[in-house]
Design an enzyme around this catalytic site. Structure first.
Site, PDB file in Angstrom:
ATOM      1  N   HIS A   1       0.862  -1.186   0.000  1.00  0.00           N
ATOM      2  CA  HIS A   1       0.000   0.000   0.000  1.00  0.00           C
ATOM      3  C   HIS A   1       0.898   1.235   0.000  1.00  0.00           C
ATOM      4  O   HIS A   1       2.121   1.121   0.178  1.00  0.00           O
ATOM      5  CB  HIS A   1      -0.966  -0.027   1.188  1.00  0.00           C
ATOM      6  CG  HIS A   1      -0.306  -0.176   2.522  1.00  0.00           C
ATOM      7  ND1 HIS A   1       0.240  -1.368   2.958  1.00  0.00           N
ATOM      8  CD2 HIS A   1      -0.082   0.709   3.522  1.00  0.00           C
ATOM      9  CE1 HIS A   1       0.763  -1.205   4.159  1.00  0.00           C
ATOM     10  NE2 HIS A   1       0.582   0.052   4.527  1.00  0.00           N
TER      11      HIS A   1
ATOM     12  N   ARG B   1      -2.804  16.503   4.745  1.00  0.00           N
ATOM     13  CA  ARG B   1      -3.544  15.303   5.158  1.00  0.00           C
ATOM     14  C   ARG B   1      -2.853  14.680   6.360  1.00  0.00           C
ATOM     15  O   ARG B   1      -1.622  14.723   6.468  1.00  0.00           O
ATOM     16  CB  ARG B   1      -3.568  14.305   3.995  1.00  0.00           C
ATOM     17  CG  ARG B   1      -4.058  12.928   4.369  1.00  0.00           C
ATOM     18  CD  ARG B   1      -4.187  12.033   3.151  1.00  0.00           C
ATOM     19  NE  ARG B   1      -4.696  10.746   3.554  1.00  0.00           N
ATOM     20  CZ  ARG B   1      -3.941   9.660   3.714  1.00  0.00           C
ATOM     21  NH1 ARG B   1      -2.655   9.683   3.459  1.00  0.00           N
ATOM     22  NH2 ARG B   1      -4.488   8.528   4.117  1.00  0.00           N
TER      23      ARG B   1
HETATM   24  O1  AKG Z   1      -1.020   7.558   5.118  1.00  0.00           O
HETATM   25  C1  AKG Z   1      -1.538   6.492   4.816  1.00  0.00           C
HETATM   26  O2  AKG Z   1      -2.713   6.404   4.441  1.00  0.00           O
HETATM   27  C2  AKG Z   1      -0.741   5.219   4.856  1.00  0.00           C
HETATM   28  C3  AKG Z   1       0.414   5.253   5.815  1.00  0.00           C
HETATM   29  C4  AKG Z   1       1.089   3.931   5.960  1.00  0.00           C
HETATM   30  O3  AKG Z   1       0.801   2.999   5.266  1.00  0.00           O
HETATM   31  C5  AKG Z   1       2.122   3.746   6.983  1.00  0.00           C
HETATM   32  O4  AKG Z   1       2.516   4.727   7.654  1.00  0.00           O
HETATM   33  O5  AKG Z   1       2.585   2.582   7.142  1.00  0.00           O
HETATM   34 FE   FE2 Z   2       1.702   1.135   5.981  1.00  0.00          FE
END
Ligand code: AKG
Ligand code: FE2
Length: 363
Positions: A295, A305
């Protein structure tokens, strides 16, 4: 590097886009080009394009309150199917106070709005492996983000609070809110893990011995300033989470994207919900029945954000290997055993080699 229209001097950049640039950029410690990713690796799906999102799994935890056991069975099955198919799902009616979530969110904004000099008092370094990082300090690859990483445990939260704030009441407020949120996330993580284990046909408590007060679960606050050319960079680069499971709160802006069968799908922000994903440890314990999925977070050019993932981790000495009961003659273990402490080291090495640390333990 440098895309079309990408300004190269600081003044030109700040004026031409009319948004607050990244603080490291403003301080002059980074050039805008430092954030530009190679052309073939840049985000191909904008933060507000939601193709495929309507199939993103949603799990309603209020089913646990039903007196009909079939409702719990339904919940467990839905969760297990989501963990196997997407590695991700949304939870609603999770029982965590939304007021508490809002308090942590406000605290995070307060922190990121502090002057850089104050945030840098808790910069991550070898003495303080958790704490603040703007892109210039922490990473080889430049993400358009600032983060504050906190370990669940009063001692380390206090260490951070004492360095950032001089007033005792501000320190105490920070410590109390972070601690209360970590306790809520820890309890929710435990419950989710138990349901996910039931979904594999296992005893809900069969991994309990691997968790305890000394487990280093962490809360990360990610702040993504608006970015003038969001298509050239990432907020958080593509990665899989390496712990057991993660519970993420994202604000109303949007930017989380999940890889589903080779396509990046943006996950819509939805007030009051959390996003849960399976980490590498649970993929290994489940011998790949559950997936730890890539992701990433993309940025936009109009608004900052905030996201707040909580990473639920086991004890350092926890042994992670495919659970014996899932392994038989027709289904052999896909990984050699390792400890969580080993895995963290492997993770650091793998970052440099750009592959998954689980590969190292594959049989
Ligand atoms: O900011 C996000 O939506 C994802 C952050 C993420 O996947 C993380 O910090 O491991
Ligand atoms: Fe993550």
């Amino acid at each position: 590097m440098g895309g079309p229209g990408m300004a190269t001097d600081q003044g030109g950049y700040a004026n031409s886009v009319g948004v607050d640039p990244h603080p490291a950029y403003l301080r002059g410690s980074l050039k805008v080009q430092d954030f530009v990713w190679p052309e073939d690796e840049r985000p191909d799906v904008p933060f507000d394009s939601f193709d495929g999102e309507d199939a993103f799994p949603v799990v309603d935890l209020s089913l646990l309150l039903s007196s009909d056991p079939r409702d719990t069975d339904k919940l467990v099955k839905e969760m297990a199917a989501a963990a196997a198919d997407w590695g991700f799902f949304r939870i609603v009616n999770h029982g965590v106070s939304l007021e508490l979530v809002a308090k942590v969110e406000a605290l995070a904004h307060e922190f990121f709005q502090l002057p850089s000099s104050q945030k840098l008092l808790v910069a991550r370094n070898s003495d303080l492996p958790f704490g603040y990082s703007g892109s210039e300090i922490a990473v080889r690859i430049k993400n358009w983000t600032e983060t504050l990483q906190l370990i669940w445990g009063k001692e380390l939260i206090t260490k951070i609070a004492e360095k950032v704030w001089t007033s005792e009441s501000e320190r105490q407020r920070f410590i109390n809110i972070v601690e209360e949120y970590c306790v809520a996330m820890g309890n929710l993580s435990k419950l989710l893990l138990e349901l996910l284990l039931q979904g594999l046909g296992l005893e809900a408590t069969c991994l309990n011995q691997h968790f305890g007060p000394k487990s280093v679960s962490t809360l990360r606050l990610n702040f993504y300033p608006p970015c003038p050319q969001p298509d050239l960079t990432f907020g958080t680069q593509p990665h899989a989470d390496y712990g057991v499971l993660s519970i993420l709160y994202q604000d109303s802006i949007g930017g989380l994207q999940v890889l589903k069968r080779g396509r990046w799908v943006s996950v819509k922000p939805q007030a009051g919900s959390f996003i849960v994903n399976i980490g590498d440890c649970l993929q290994v314990w489940s011998d790949c029945k559950y997936q730890s999925v890539l992701h990433r977070a993309v940025v936009n050019n109009f608004a900052a954000r905030l996201s707040m993932p909580f990473f639920y981790n086991p004890l350092d000495e926890a042994v992670i290997s495919p659970l014996q009961i899932l392994v038989d003659k027709s289904h052999r273990a896909k990984y050699k055993p390792f400890t969580w402490a080993d895995y963290r080291k492997q993770f650091e090495l793998a970052k440099a080699r750009k592959h998954s640390p689980t590969d190292f333990y594959k049989i």
